[in-house]
Design a protein around this motif. Structure first.
Motif, PDB file in Angstrom:
ATOM      1  N   LEU A   1      10.244  -6.217   7.519  1.00 15.21           N
ATOM      2  CA  LEU A   1      11.502  -5.709   6.991  1.00 15.21           C
ATOM      3  C   LEU A   1      11.215  -4.326   6.420  1.00 15.21           C
ATOM      4  N   VAL A   2      11.987  -3.348   6.852  1.00 16.02           N
ATOM      5  CA  VAL A   2      11.819  -1.973   6.379  1.00 16.02           C
ATOM      6  C   VAL A   2      13.128  -1.516   5.756  1.00 16.02           C
ATOM      7  N   VAL A   3      13.055  -1.122   4.492  1.00 17.59           N
ATOM      8  CA  VAL A   3      14.213  -0.595   3.770  1.00 17.59           C
ATOM      9  C   VAL A   3      13.930   0.870   3.477  1.00 17.59           C
ATOM     10  N   LYS A   4      14.867   1.732   3.868  1.00 15.25           N
ATOM     11  CA  LYS A   4      14.726   3.169   3.609  1.00 15.25           C
ATOM     12  C   LYS A   4      15.807   3.621   2.640  1.00 15.25           C
ATOM     13  N   GLY A   5      15.447   4.581   1.804  1.00 14.27           N
ATOM     14  CA  GLY A   5      16.405   5.157   0.872  1.00 14.27           C
ATOM     15  C   GLY A   5      16.151   6.640   0.714  1.00 14.27           C
ATOM     16  N   GLU A   6      17.214   7.377   0.404  1.00 11.00           N
ATOM     17  CA  GLU A   6      17.071   8.817   0.188  1.00 11.00           C
ATOM     18  C   GLU A   6      17.101   9.120  -1.307  1.00 11.00           C
ATOM     19  N   LEU A   7      16.314  10.111  -1.701  1.00 12.79           N
ATOM     20  CA  LEU A   7      16.248  10.513  -3.101  1.00 12.79           C
ATOM     21  C   LEU A   7      17.583  11.116  -3.518  1.00 12.79           C
ATOM     22  N   VAL A   8      18.163  10.582  -4.598  1.00 16.42           N
ATOM     23  CA  VAL A   8      19.437  11.110  -5.090  1.00 16.42           C
ATOM     24  C   VAL A   8      19.303  11.743  -6.467  1.00 16.42           C
ATOM     25  N   ASP A   9      18.230  11.403  -7.201  1.00 13.39           N
ATOM     26  CA  ASP A   9      18.061  11.975  -8.538  1.00 13.39           C
ATOM     27  C   ASP A   9      16.646  11.703  -9.025  1.00 13.39           C
ATOM     28  N   SER A  10      16.212  12.506  -9.961  1.00 15.59           N
ATOM     29  CA  SER A  10      14.954  12.259 -10.672  1.00 15.59           C
ATOM     30  C   SER A  10      15.090  12.890 -12.043  1.00 15.59           C
ATOM     31  N   PHE A  11      14.417  12.300 -13.006  1.00 18.96           N
ATOM     32  CA  PHE A  11      14.464  12.871 -14.349  1.00 18.96           C
ATOM     33  C   PHE A  11      13.181  12.546 -15.088  1.00 18.96           C
TER      34      PHE A  11
END
Length: 102
Positions: free
Chosen positions: A88-98
């Protein structure tokens, strides 16, 4: 998974176990939905990703850990808790960092 990987830069792959107790480790990923948030930290910064895809691939498809130009996370686990050849591969895009403050 790669020596050159850095949180918040390029593809950040992580692999984890999927056990019979589905609420442990990467087990909950089987129910994750597009748009859900993934939050990781290096204790200096938090990185927030939004899930963009969820797929089942062959255990031989190692290209999902390769570097990309996208700021993304790739979570990898077995597609079920018993003997399996799928991942199972789940991908996500960076939307924020702090950053953290003491």
């Amino acid at each position: 998974m790669r020596r050159d990987q850095k949180m918040g830069e390029g593809n950040y792959p992580l692999a984890g176990h999927h056990l019979k107790q589905k609420n442990l480790l990467f087990g909950p990923l089987e129910n994750i939905k597009t748009g859900a948030q993934i939050v990781i930290t290096d204790f200096k910064k938090d990185y927030i990703y939004s899930v963009t895809s969820k797929d089942i691939i062959s255990e031989m498809d190692a290209d999902v850990v390769e570097e990309t130009n996208k700021k993304e996370i790739t979570l990898i686990t077995c597609d079920k808790a018993v003997k399996t050849e799928g991942r199972l591969v789940v991908k996500g895009e960076l939307v924020d960092s702090f950053g953290h403050t003491n």
